[in-house]
Scaffold this active site. Sequence first.
Site, PDB file in Angstrom:
ATOM      1  N   GLU A 105      59.517  28.724 -68.471  1.00  0.00           N
ATOM      2  CA  GLU A 105      60.204  28.255 -67.258  1.00  0.00           C
ATOM      3  C   GLU A 105      59.664  26.861 -66.923  1.00  0.00           C
ATOM      4  O   GLU A 105      60.369  25.984 -66.443  1.00  0.00           O
ATOM      5  CB  GLU A 105      59.931  29.232 -66.097  1.00  0.00           C
ATOM      6  CG  GLU A 105      60.574  28.789 -64.801  1.00  0.00           C
ATOM      7  CD  GLU A 105      60.475  29.840 -63.697  1.00  0.00           C
ATOM      8  OE1 GLU A 105      60.552  31.053 -64.000  1.00  0.00           O
ATOM      9  OE2 GLU A 105      60.315  29.437 -62.533  1.00  0.00           O
TER      10      GLU A 105
ATOM     11  N   ARG B 240      67.390  30.042 -62.916  1.00  0.00           N
ATOM     12  CA  ARG B 240      66.540  28.845 -63.100  1.00  0.00           C
ATOM     13  C   ARG B 240      67.287  27.758 -63.876  1.00  0.00           C
ATOM     14  O   ARG B 240      66.719  27.061 -64.720  1.00  0.00           O
ATOM     15  CB  ARG B 240      65.229  29.206 -63.826  1.00  0.00           C
ATOM     16  CG  ARG B 240      64.399  30.237 -63.134  1.00  0.00           C
ATOM     17  CD  ARG B 240      63.879  29.812 -61.763  1.00  0.00           C
ATOM     18  NE  ARG B 240      63.257  30.950 -61.115  1.00  0.00           N
ATOM     19  CZ  ARG B 240      63.911  31.753 -60.258  1.00  0.00           C
ATOM     20  NH1 ARG B 240      65.165  31.501 -59.907  1.00  0.00           N
ATOM     21  NH2 ARG B 240      63.298  32.788 -59.734  1.00  0.00           N
TER      22      ARG B 240
ATOM     23  N   SER C 110      55.386  31.023 -62.277  1.00  0.00           N
ATOM     24  CA  SER C 110      55.663  31.834 -63.474  1.00  0.00           C
ATOM     25  C   SER C 110      55.778  30.900 -64.673  1.00  0.00           C
ATOM     26  O   SER C 110      56.578  29.963 -64.649  1.00  0.00           O
ATOM     27  CB  SER C 110      56.984  32.587 -63.320  1.00  0.00           C
ATOM     28  OG  SER C 110      56.894  33.455 -62.224  1.00  0.00           O
TER      29      SER C 110
HETATM   30  C1  LIG Z   1      52.198  28.827 -56.986  1.00  0.00           C
HETATM   31  C2  LIG Z   1      53.634  28.594 -57.414  1.00  0.00           C
HETATM   32  C3  LIG Z   1      54.613  29.508 -57.088  1.00  0.00           C
HETATM   33  C4  LIG Z   1      55.942  29.304 -57.482  1.00  0.00           C
HETATM   34  N1  LIG Z   1      56.887  30.224 -57.131  1.00  0.00           N
HETATM   35  C5  LIG Z   1      58.164  30.021 -57.489  1.00  0.00           C
HETATM   36  C6  LIG Z   1      59.175  30.960 -57.122  1.00  0.00           C
HETATM   37  O1  LIG Z   1      58.932  31.946 -56.438  1.00  0.00           O
HETATM   38  N2  LIG Z   1      60.447  30.720 -57.524  1.00  0.00           N
HETATM   39  C7  LIG Z   1      60.781  29.621 -58.252  1.00  0.00           C
HETATM   40  O2  LIG Z   1      61.954  29.454 -58.584  1.00  0.00           O
HETATM   41  N3  LIG Z   1      59.839  28.732 -58.636  1.00  0.00           N
HETATM   42  C8  LIG Z   1      58.555  28.884 -58.264  1.00  0.00           C
HETATM   43  N4  LIG Z   1      57.609  27.971 -58.640  1.00  0.00           N
HETATM   44  C9  LIG Z   1      57.977  26.842 -59.509  1.00  0.00           C
HETATM   45  C10 LIG Z   1      58.403  25.552 -58.764  1.00  0.00           C
HETATM   46  O3  LIG Z   1      57.807  25.496 -57.475  1.00  0.00           O
HETATM   47  C11 LIG Z   1      59.920  25.449 -58.643  1.00  0.00           C
HETATM   48  O4  LIG Z   1      60.539  25.396 -59.910  1.00  0.00           O
HETATM   49  C12 LIG Z   1      60.366  24.212 -57.840  1.00  0.00           C
HETATM   50  O5  LIG Z   1      61.742  24.295 -57.601  1.00  0.00           O
HETATM   51  C13 LIG Z   1      60.065  22.891 -58.566  1.00  0.00           C
HETATM   52  O6  LIG Z   1      60.259  21.837 -57.630  1.00  0.00           O
HETATM   53  P1  LIG Z   1      59.448  20.482 -57.733  1.00  0.00           P
HETATM   54  O7  LIG Z   1      59.905  19.588 -56.648  1.00  0.00           O
HETATM   55  O8  LIG Z   1      57.994  20.723 -57.792  1.00  0.00           O
HETATM   56  O9  LIG Z   1      59.994  19.921 -59.125  1.00  0.00           O
HETATM   57  P2  LIG Z   1      59.156  19.278 -60.320  1.00  0.00           P
HETATM   58  O10 LIG Z   1      58.253  20.297 -60.896  1.00  0.00           O
HETATM   59  O11 LIG Z   1      58.565  17.993 -59.894  1.00  0.00           O
HETATM   60  O12 LIG Z   1      60.349  18.998 -61.346  1.00  0.00           O
HETATM   61  C14 LIG Z   1      61.064  20.049 -61.960  1.00  0.00           C
HETATM   62  C15 LIG Z   1      62.285  19.445 -62.677  1.00  0.00           C
HETATM   63  O13 LIG Z   1      63.191  18.954 -61.702  1.00  0.00           O
HETATM   64  C16 LIG Z   1      63.458  17.565 -61.929  1.00  0.00           C
HETATM   65  N5  LIG Z   1      63.684  16.953 -60.629  1.00  0.00           N
HETATM   66  C17 LIG Z   1      62.904  17.026 -59.516  1.00  0.00           C
HETATM   67  N6  LIG Z   1      63.497  16.388 -58.496  1.00  0.00           N
HETATM   68  C18 LIG Z   1      64.677  15.902 -58.973  1.00  0.00           C
HETATM   69  C19 LIG Z   1      65.757  15.165 -58.413  1.00  0.00           C
HETATM   70  N7  LIG Z   1      65.741  14.772 -57.149  1.00  0.00           N
HETATM   71  N8  LIG Z   1      66.820  14.874 -59.192  1.00  0.00           N
HETATM   72  C20 LIG Z   1      66.843  15.249 -60.495  1.00  0.00           C
HETATM   73  N9  LIG Z   1      65.863  15.926 -61.088  1.00  0.00           N
HETATM   74  C21 LIG Z   1      64.791  16.260 -60.335  1.00  0.00           C
HETATM   75  C22 LIG Z   1      62.227  17.044 -62.652  1.00  0.00           C
HETATM   76  O14 LIG Z   1      62.521  15.864 -63.390  1.00  0.00           O
HETATM   77  C23 LIG Z   1      61.918  18.229 -63.556  1.00  0.00           C
HETATM   78  O15 LIG Z   1      62.763  18.240 -64.669  1.00  0.00           O
HETATM   79  C24 LIG Z   1      56.274  28.154 -58.246  1.00  0.00           C
HETATM   80  C25 LIG Z   1      55.279  27.216 -58.575  1.00  0.00           C
HETATM   81  C26 LIG Z   1      53.977  27.427 -58.153  1.00  0.00           C
HETATM   82  C27 LIG Z   1      52.922  26.407 -58.497  1.00  0.00           C
END
Ligand SMILES: Cc1cc2nc3c(=O)[nH]c(=O)nc-3n(C[C@H](O)[C@H](O)[C@H](O)COP(=O)(O)OP(=O)(O)OC[C@H]3O[C@@H](n4cnc5c(N)ncnc54)[C@H](O)[C@@H]3O)c2cc1C
Length: 303
Positions: free
Chosen positions: A296, A176, A226
């Site tokens: 996380e 992560r 998580s």
């Molecule tokens: C039901 C559920 C299940 C999940 N299961 C998993 C799983 O199995 N495995 C897992 O790893 N995660 C999981 N997650 C967590 C999450 O989906 C991941 O961490 C995902 O990668 C976050 O992506 P996001 O686009 O929503 O980022 P955001 O939550 O919008 O942002 C996360 C971080 O990334 C930064 N960011 C986003 N886009 C960019 C960009 N283009 N450039 C620079 N920085 C950026 C943001 O500023 C922030 O710091 C889960 C979440 C939920 C709600």
Amino acid sequence: MDISVIFDLRNILSPDRVLRDVLLKEHTTFKTGGPAGAFVLVENNDELARVVVFLKNREIPFFVLGNGSNLLVSDSGFDGAVIKLSGSFNELSVSDNVIIAGAGVLLSKVCLMAEESGLSGLEFAYGIPGTLGGAMVMNAGAYDGEMSYVVSEVTVLDGEGIVRTLSCEDMHFGYRESIIKHSPMIVLSAKMTLEPGDRAEIHNKMADFLQRRKSKQPLEFPSAGSTFKRPVGYFAGKLIEDAGLKGKRIGGACVSEKHSGFIVNTGGATASDINMLMETVEEEVYQRFGVKLEPEVIKIGKF
Ligand SMILES: Cc1cc2nc3c(=O)[nH]c(=O)nc-3n(C[C@H](O)[C@H](O)[C@H](O)COP(=O)(O)OP(=O)(O)OC[C@H]3O[C@@H](n4cnc5c(N)ncnc54)[C@H](O)[C@@H]3O)c2cc1C
């Protein structure tokens, strides 16, 4: 946020792409978070570079919002600019066994394109509700897979507004973790190199992973997945359950009955409820087992 900043941003982009009073609870899967100082929709690299240079020169804090699926945004919101990537950042293409996706594309869409093209390697990511950009930052992973296994190149905008291409090694992916998380770089797009595979097998694997999620995770409630990272040698959910915290509530926030590794919003939870519950869990698990749980989930704004 100073109104003159809004006007200047509207001059750089256009009035309809710089919004005020946007509640971040509408853009996060936890369904919490107050207003953004400015909510800025950016459609291409050039616009992004201009906006970033402007914000840096004016010393205005900003962050890029992906799908908001790993964020806990404060009830008082974020007094800065929230940048949402749209337009060309939603482009997705495939050629031979290589997929190129813009940072704004949902990971599930990338997985479906891989399946349609008979390309294997991304099945694990089906069901992770983030964007490609967020998946690069977090090195999203599940079921023994993670983005670092398939990523060959990542294009970023660096802190000076220059477009650069990073190799998988340059990304310093970890659990992560990636270099982006600790730098001012913004992910623009990524290239993923996959293996040719059998479409039906790929489909079945994705369906199986999705089914496992549905049966084990509390997908019926808003959450950010998580809440804590997996501590070395332990499982966060098991420690939380063993500490007797399953079902523990603060306001509308609750340690899920279905999966103790998830804190869920059972309705009307504030970010402060969730934050307090996270701190309570961290404290109790440390008292009971001497293990420090590390969130996380990324906290944004004042807590
Ligand atoms: C039901 C559920 C299940 C999940 N299961 C998993 C799983 O199995 N495995 C897992 O790893 N995660 C999981 N997650 C967590 C999450 O989906 C991941 O961490 C995902 O990668 C976050 O992506 P996001 O686009 O929503 O980022 P955001 O939550 O919008 O942002 C996360 C971080 O990334 C930064 N960011 C986003 N886009 C960019 C960009 N283009 N450039 C620079 N920085 C950026 C943001 O500023 C922030 O710091 C889960 C979440 C939920 C709600």
